[in-house]
Design an enzyme around this catalytic site. Sequence first.
Site, PDB file in Angstrom:
ATOM      1  N   ASP A  86     -31.314  18.752  15.431  1.00  0.00           N
ATOM      2  CA  ASP A  86     -29.966  18.444  14.939  1.00  0.00           C
ATOM      3  C   ASP A  86     -28.948  19.506  15.354  1.00  0.00           C
ATOM      4  O   ASP A  86     -27.743  19.297  15.207  1.00  0.00           O
ATOM      5  CB  ASP A  86     -29.972  18.336  13.412  1.00  0.00           C
ATOM      6  CG  ASP A  86     -30.764  17.139  12.916  1.00  0.00           C
ATOM      7  OD1 ASP A  86     -30.856  16.154  13.666  1.00  0.00           O
ATOM      8  OD2 ASP A  86     -31.294  17.202  11.797  1.00  0.00           O
ATOM      9  N   ARG A  93     -27.488  -9.512  22.933  1.00  0.00           N
ATOM     10  CA  ARG A  93     -27.463  -9.125  21.528  1.00  0.00           C
ATOM     11  C   ARG A  93     -26.643  -7.853  21.315  1.00  0.00           C
ATOM     12  O   ARG A  93     -26.080  -7.288  22.251  1.00  0.00           O
ATOM     13  CB  ARG A  93     -28.886  -8.923  21.012  1.00  0.00           C
ATOM     14  CG  ARG A  93     -29.721 -10.197  21.031  1.00  0.00           C
ATOM     15  CD  ARG A  93     -31.122  -9.937  20.527  1.00  0.00           C
ATOM     16  NE  ARG A  93     -31.942 -11.145  20.559  1.00  0.00           N
ATOM     17  CZ  ARG A  93     -33.216 -11.191  20.222  1.00  0.00           C
ATOM     18  NH1 ARG A  93     -33.827 -10.077  19.811  1.00  0.00           N
ATOM     19  NH2 ARG A  93     -33.890 -12.322  20.283  1.00  0.00           N
ATOM     20  N   GLY A 148     -30.572  12.879  12.132  1.00  0.00           N
ATOM     21  CA  GLY A 148     -29.330  13.571  11.778  1.00  0.00           C
ATOM     22  C   GLY A 148     -29.010  13.340  10.320  1.00  0.00           C
ATOM     23  O   GLY A 148     -28.484  12.289   9.959  1.00  0.00           O
ATOM     24  N   GLU A 172     -29.267   8.841  10.911  1.00  0.00           N
ATOM     25  CA  GLU A 172     -30.037   8.429   9.734  1.00  0.00           C
ATOM     26  C   GLU A 172     -29.318   8.790   8.435  1.00  0.00           C
ATOM     27  O   GLU A 172     -29.547   8.173   7.399  1.00  0.00           O
ATOM     28  CB  GLU A 172     -31.421   9.082   9.742  1.00  0.00           C
ATOM     29  CG  GLU A 172     -31.376  10.606   9.719  1.00  0.00           C
ATOM     30  CD  GLU A 172     -32.749  11.255   9.705  1.00  0.00           C
ATOM     31  OE1 GLU A 172     -33.746  10.519   9.608  1.00  0.00           O
ATOM     32  OE2 GLU A 172     -32.810  12.485   9.792  1.00  0.00           O
TER      33      GLU A 172
END
Length: 382
Positions: free
Chosen positions: A154, A189, A197, A250
Amino acid sequence: MRIGILTGGGDVPGLNPCIKAVVNRVHEEGHQVVGIRRGWGGLLRTDPEDPDSMAENLVTLDPRVVRTVDRSGGTFLHSSRTNPGKVKTDEVPDFLAGGVSGDGPHDLTAHALKVVEAAGIDVLIPIGGDDTLSYGLRMHQEGVPTIAIPKTMDNDVHGTDYCIGFSTAITRGVQFIHNLRTSTGSHERIAVVELFGRYSGETSLITAYLAGVDRALIPEVPFDIDRVCEMLVADKKANPSSYAMVTISEGATIEGGDMMLSGEADAYGHRKLGGIGQVTGELIKERTGEGIVYQQVGYLMRSGSPDSLDLMVATNYAVMAADLALDGSTGRMVALRNGSYTSVPIAVTGEGVKRVDVDELYDVASYRPKVRHVRGKPMFLY
């Protein structure tokens, strides 16, 4: 001199080369290195009165032992998210159980200090993110000479522009996104790619910036799901191949909502994150009628061998940490600042977590990277 080294928290590419470089540098000066297995958990689980326990958790490292470890990713010393200062009752080792009472968590730092002394460790070198290094700061405050090495995909450890593992995570993320374009385009799509993160969206933001995705959702800016849907439908329509892509950290949240958390909090107060990408994808499908491809990249970003940048930084951080230890300059964290290798007081790790500079790097209105001026910025922009 006897130097103890450990790795804590999530693994990243570059840990093994870092350990190897420390061992080789220390050994060539005639000193010793002991590897502490499973992070701070190795100190917690070691019974200094039991030779077998000492042998299980503490391993002597020399150039022969580490000769080939840099040929693979992860950490051969293994890792954990253990915090000896906050141990749950059911995680207290049996040989310490008689010394605790109450519901916990229990501060077993006194035991960790006892193990350090029994092992004859003169300097500790923890390699980790803000959680692991926060306990490194605690050990420093308790009088143990400590030198920290920052690692986390991160890239959010305070006090350094760069942490081991970040470049490889970005490289992998970009590769996976480009690979995913074929399936997303074939089926016309919208792809929702969830990346690591928790509090910092840099991984998602920089990956999106370099991969050229349509939208990037980060923890620093809660998003309006209806606006995101409108933008992605427009992005898909404007694409000759009739598809669109959005990355999402996330730790991102929908306006008015909370982080997607599950399970019990770990020793550092964090519950497991994940699932916001799937929820967002289902909402996009529900609101737009478009088909969705949901991909949670997750651990694939931190698996395997490091790229050349992480290999370079891991090796140089290791040499610098070893030199600081040999010189007696402890209470430091090795770092990159303004493009140069340096060291900073280890206390900076307790000053918070770096987050994306939204004003400089993110277009809040369009949910995408906004990089207009790079002169004077660090290599990874903040």
